[in-house]
Design a protein around this motif. Structure first.
Motif, PDB file in Angstrom:
ATOM      1  N   GLU A  60      41.339 -27.468 -48.818  1.00  0.00           N
ATOM      2  CA  GLU A  60      42.178 -26.544 -49.597  1.00  0.00           C
ATOM      3  C   GLU A  60      40.961 -25.352 -49.735  1.00  0.00           C
ATOM      4  O   GLU A  60      39.984 -25.234 -49.760  1.00  0.00           O
ATOM      5  N   GLY A  61      41.835 -24.265 -50.176  1.00  0.00           N
ATOM      6  CA  GLY A  61      40.971 -22.812 -50.245  1.00  0.00           C
ATOM      7  C   GLY A  61      42.402 -22.128 -50.272  1.00  0.00           C
ATOM      8  O   GLY A  61      43.478 -22.299 -50.275  1.00  0.00           O
ATOM      9  N   ILE A  62      41.779 -20.776 -50.315  1.00  0.00           N
ATOM     10  CA  ILE A  62      42.626 -19.424 -50.309  1.00  0.00           C
ATOM     11  C   ILE A  62      42.356 -18.569 -49.036  1.00  0.00           C
ATOM     12  O   ILE A  62      41.334 -18.140 -48.612  1.00  0.00           O
ATOM     13  N   ALA A  71      47.641 -19.559 -51.021  1.00  0.00           N
ATOM     14  CA  ALA A  71      46.784 -20.917 -51.202  1.00  0.00           C
ATOM     15  C   ALA A  71      47.377 -22.017 -50.191  1.00  0.00           C
ATOM     16  O   ALA A  71      48.340 -22.319 -50.087  1.00  0.00           O
ATOM     17  N   ILE A  72      46.155 -22.567 -49.786  1.00  0.00           N
ATOM     18  CA  ILE A  72      46.129 -23.653 -48.745  1.00  0.00           C
ATOM     19  C   ILE A  72      45.649 -24.874 -49.494  1.00  0.00           C
ATOM     20  O   ILE A  72      44.708 -25.104 -49.702  1.00  0.00           O
ATOM     21  N   ASP A  73      46.887 -25.517 -49.880  1.00  0.00           N
ATOM     22  CA  ASP A  73      46.747 -26.815 -50.697  1.00  0.00           C
ATOM     23  C   ASP A  73      47.163 -27.975 -49.804  1.00  0.00           C
ATOM     24  O   ASP A  73      47.415 -29.188 -50.759  1.00  0.00           O
ATOM     25  N   ARG A  74      47.373 -27.824 -48.617  1.00  0.00           N
ATOM     26  CA  ARG A  74      47.821 -28.999 -47.764  1.00  0.00           C
ATOM     27  C   ARG A  74      47.323 -28.898 -46.391  1.00  0.00           C
ATOM     28  O   ARG A  74      47.157 -27.779 -46.161  1.00  0.00           O
ATOM     29  N   GLU A  89      38.522 -18.629 -48.456  1.00  0.00           N
ATOM     30  CA  GLU A  89      37.765 -18.892 -49.738  1.00  0.00           C
ATOM     31  C   GLU A  89      37.999 -20.453 -49.940  1.00  0.00           C
ATOM     32  O   GLU A  89      38.963 -20.839 -50.562  1.00  0.00           O
ATOM     33  N   PRO A  90      36.933 -21.277 -49.683  1.00  0.00           N
ATOM     34  CA  PRO A  90      37.253 -22.670 -49.895  1.00  0.00           C
ATOM     35  C   PRO A  90      37.335 -23.245 -51.390  1.00  0.00           C
ATOM     36  O   PRO A  90      36.475 -22.482 -52.121  1.00  0.00           O
ATOM     37  N   SER A  91      38.275 -24.047 -51.621  1.00  0.00           N
ATOM     38  CA  SER A  91      38.365 -24.617 -53.124  1.00  0.00           C
ATOM     39  C   SER A  91      38.036 -26.055 -53.155  1.00  0.00           C
ATOM     40  O   SER A  91      37.948 -26.691 -54.413  1.00  0.00           O
ATOM     41  N   SER A  92      37.762 -26.773 -52.007  1.00  0.00           N
ATOM     42  CA  SER A  92      37.425 -27.720 -51.997  1.00  0.00           C
ATOM     43  C   SER A  92      35.949 -28.261 -51.217  1.00  0.00           C
ATOM     44  O   SER A  92      35.820 -27.529 -50.197  1.00  0.00           O
ATOM     45  N   GLU A  93      35.260 -29.369 -51.648  1.00  0.00           N
ATOM     46  CA  GLU A  93      34.176 -29.580 -51.064  1.00  0.00           C
ATOM     47  C   GLU A  93      34.392 -30.028 -49.453  1.00  0.00           C
ATOM     48  O   GLU A  93      33.845 -29.897 -48.631  1.00  0.00           O
ATOM     49  N   LYS A  94      35.539 -30.816 -49.345  1.00  0.00           N
ATOM     50  CA  LYS A  94      35.906 -31.424 -48.063  1.00  0.00           C
ATOM     51  C   LYS A  94      36.605 -30.636 -47.399  1.00  0.00           C
ATOM     52  O   LYS A  94      37.621 -30.016 -47.601  1.00  0.00           O
TER      53      LYS A  94
END
Length: 302
Positions: A60-62, A71-74, A89-94
Motif C-alpha cells: 500500500e502507498g500513494i 491511493a494504492i490500497d490493493r 510514498e509507501p504507507s505499509s511496511e510490507k
C-alpha cells in the motif's frame, strides 16, 4: 523540483536493484532489468526518469504522478514513462511485487510500429494504474517470476524473450479496460489536440532556473507540430472548448504554483524559467490567472 533521473543515478540511489552490475547496453539494444519491490519501503524523489518502468505493486502507498495522486490500497499494475514525473510514498511496511525497467532503445529494438511507446498504457494524460483481481495477480506474478529466472539464464535470445514477456503484460493490462478506451482518434481535430496536449505536458516539470521554457505561444506549438496556427487553434477549441493560449496559460500557471511551493528559486528565477523576460511580466500574468501575486502565493504555502 528534481531533474530527470538517469538509470546510472537510479542505480546509485538504489544499488540493490543492480546487484549483478548490469551494463547500460546489457540487452544488446538498450537496457533491461527486473527485480523485486522489497526495496520500496522508503519514499522516492518526485521526478521524471529517463527510462520506462512496469511495476506489479503488492503493498500500500500513494502514487504521485503529473499533477495527480492515487491511493494504492490493493494489488495494482503501474506503467511509468520518461515524460511524466512521479514518486512513491509507501504507507505499509510490507512492499512486495516486481519492477522491470527498460530504455527506449530496448523498446525499439525490433522496430515494431506498435511498440510500447505507442501503447495507450504509456500515453500522457492516461491513467497509469490498473487495479487487479486475484486471478490477474497470479497470472502477472507468474510472468514476472519468469522474467527474473530468465535474467540468470544463459539463453542466447533471452532479451527477445523478455521483450515478449513485456508485451504479454501490456496486453493483459489492455484486456482490463473496455476496448473503446483504446480506440484511435476518429478525426483530425482530436488527433491534433491530443498531440498538442502531449507536447504541452512534455515541457514540464521545469528542472532548472537556468533553462527557459522552450515553447511559450500557440505559434510555437503550431510550428513544432507542423500545422498552421489557425488550424491548431480551431482544433483545440473544437475538442476542449478552450483556446490554445488559455490551455498554455493554465499549464504555465500550474507549474508556477509548483515552483513557488517546492523550490527556493527567487521570483525572478521562476519567471525566467517559465519564459518571462522580466519578473514584472510574470507578476502581471500570475495575478491575472490567480488573483494573487507570486509572492503572496508563495507565502500562503509556507
Amino acid at each position: 523540483m528534481n531533474h530527470t533521473e538517469t538509470i546510472e543515478e537510479f542505480y546509485k540511489r538504489v544499488p540493490q536493484a543492480n546487484a549483478a552490475g548490469l551494463r547500460l547496453n546489457n540487452a544488446g539494444a538498450g537496457h533491461f532489468n527486473v527485480y523485486t519491490r522489497n526495496l520500496c519501503r522508503v519514499q522516492t524523489p518526485y521526478s521524471r526518469r529517463d527510462f520506462y518502468k512496469v511495476s506489479l505493486i503488492l503493498g500500500e502507498g500513494i502514487l504521485h504522478y503529473a499533477d495527480k495522486w492515487i491511493a494504492i490500497d490493493r494489488p495494482a499494475l503501474l506503467f511509468s514513462n520518461p515524460v511524466v514525473p512521479y514518486s512513491w510514498e509507501p504507507s505499509s511496511e510490507k512492499q512486495e511485487g516486481w519492477f522491470c525497467l527498460f530504455t527506449e532503445a530496448f523498446v525499439n529494438a525490433n522496430e515494431r510500429k506498435d511498440g510500447l511507446q505507442d501503447s495507450p498504457l504509456f500515453r500522457i494524460g492516461g491513467n497509469p494504474v490498473f487495479f487487479i483481481n486475484e486471478i490477474q495477480q497470479e497470472e502477472l506474478s507468474a510472468i514476472f517470476r519468469k522474467m527474473v529466472l530468465e535474467m540468470d539464464s544463459e539463453y542466447t535470445h533471452k532479451y527477445d524473450l523478455q521483450r515478449n514477456y513485456l508485451h504479454l503484460i501490456i496486453h493483459e493490462a489492455m484486456k482490463m479496460q473496455p476496448a473503446g478506451s483504446f480506440e484511435k482518434h476518429a478525426n483530425a481535430p482530436t488527433r491534433i489536440t491530443s498531440l498538442f496536449m502531449e507536447l504541452l505536458e512534455r515541457q514540464f516539470p521545469i528542472d532548472s532556473p537556468e533553462e527557459a521554457l522552450r515553447l511559450k505561444t500557440a505559434n510555437d506549438y503550431a510550428q513544432s507540430l507542423s500545422v498552421h496556427a489557425n488550424h491548431l487553434n480551431r482544433s483545440v477549441k473544437e475538442v476542449t472548448g478552450k483556446t490554445t493560449t488559455a490551455l498554455i496559460s493554465e499549464r504555465i500557471t500550474k507549474e508556477a504554483r509548483a515552483l513557488l511551493q517546492h523550490t527556493d528559486w527567487n521570483i525572478a528565477e521562476v519567471a525566467y524559467s517559465l519564459g518571462f523576460e522580466y519578473p514584472a511580466y510574470f507578476n502581471q500574468f500570475f495575478k491575472k490567472q490567480t488573483g494573487v501575486t507570486p509572492g503572496d502565493a508563495r507565502s500562503m504555502t509556507v
